[in-house]
Enzyme design. Structure first.
Site, PDB file in Angstrom:
ATOM      1  N   ASP A  21       0.993  -1.111  -0.017  1.00 41.03           N
ATOM      2  CA  ASP A  21      -0.020   0.058   0.011  1.00 41.03           C
ATOM      3  C   ASP A  21       0.742   1.262  -0.054  1.00 41.03           C
ATOM      4  OD1 ASP A  21       0.621   0.365   2.540  1.00 41.03           O
ATOM      5  OD2 ASP A  21      -0.946  -0.494   3.586  1.00 41.03           O
ATOM      6  N   MET A  22       0.226   2.381   0.269  1.00 40.90           N
ATOM      7  CA  MET A  22       0.921   3.617   0.048  1.00 40.90           C
ATOM      8  C   MET A  22       2.069   3.500   1.348  1.00 40.90           C
ATOM      9  SD  MET A  22      -0.168   4.987  -2.523  1.00 40.90           S
ATOM     10  CE  MET A  22       0.187   6.758  -2.378  1.00 40.90           C
TER      11      MET A  22
END
Length: 141
Positions: A21-22
């Site tokens: 994810d980010m």
């Protein structure tokens, strides 16, 4: 019916960038994909073929997952998914699975995955070949 002996397999993986994810950690549902892949590997090595069962109208299904996230894997991490498989009662199947980061062998994730086999009518039906392999002594696959 008593529980049957277990079958165990370790499968090696490496985290790919697109699974993160980010925050640069593995996105939480991706862990379930790792577990499913490892379950398929174990069953395949035991001679259980999902496609062949489906052609006969028998489907292996997950009925419950209990998961504990211990720590985060990050891009590039190597890890092992250890899967232990056994029958629990007449029609329940249980997979105890853990993810260990390598090379430090740190436990990152653990889960108990319950399932069964059902026929086309949705009724529990454990196929004969699964019965046969589950009745063999405990061993590494």
């Amino acid at each position: 019916m008593p529980d049957t002996p277990s079958h165990v397999l370790d499968v090696e993986f490496k985290v790919r960038d697109y699974e993160c994810d980010m925050g640069h950690v593995v996105n939480h549902p991706v862990y379930l994909n790792y577990l499913e892949h490892a379950r398929h590997e174990l069953l395949g090595r035991m001679g259980i073929k999902f496609g062949e069962l489906a052609k006969r109208g028998i489907y292996l299904v997950v009925t419950r997952i209990e998961a504990d996230y211990k720590a985060s894997l990050t891009s590039g991490d190597s890890f092992i998914v250890r899967t232990e498989f056994q029958r629990k009662g007449r029609v329940r199947l249980q997979f105890n699975q853990q993810i260990f980061r390598q090379p430090d062998n740190r436990l990152m994730f653990s889960a108990v995955v319950m399932g069964t086999a059902v026929n086309e009518r949705g009724r529990p039906e454990i196929p004969a070949e699964l019965d046969e392999v589950l009745d063999h002594p405990t061993h590494q696959v």
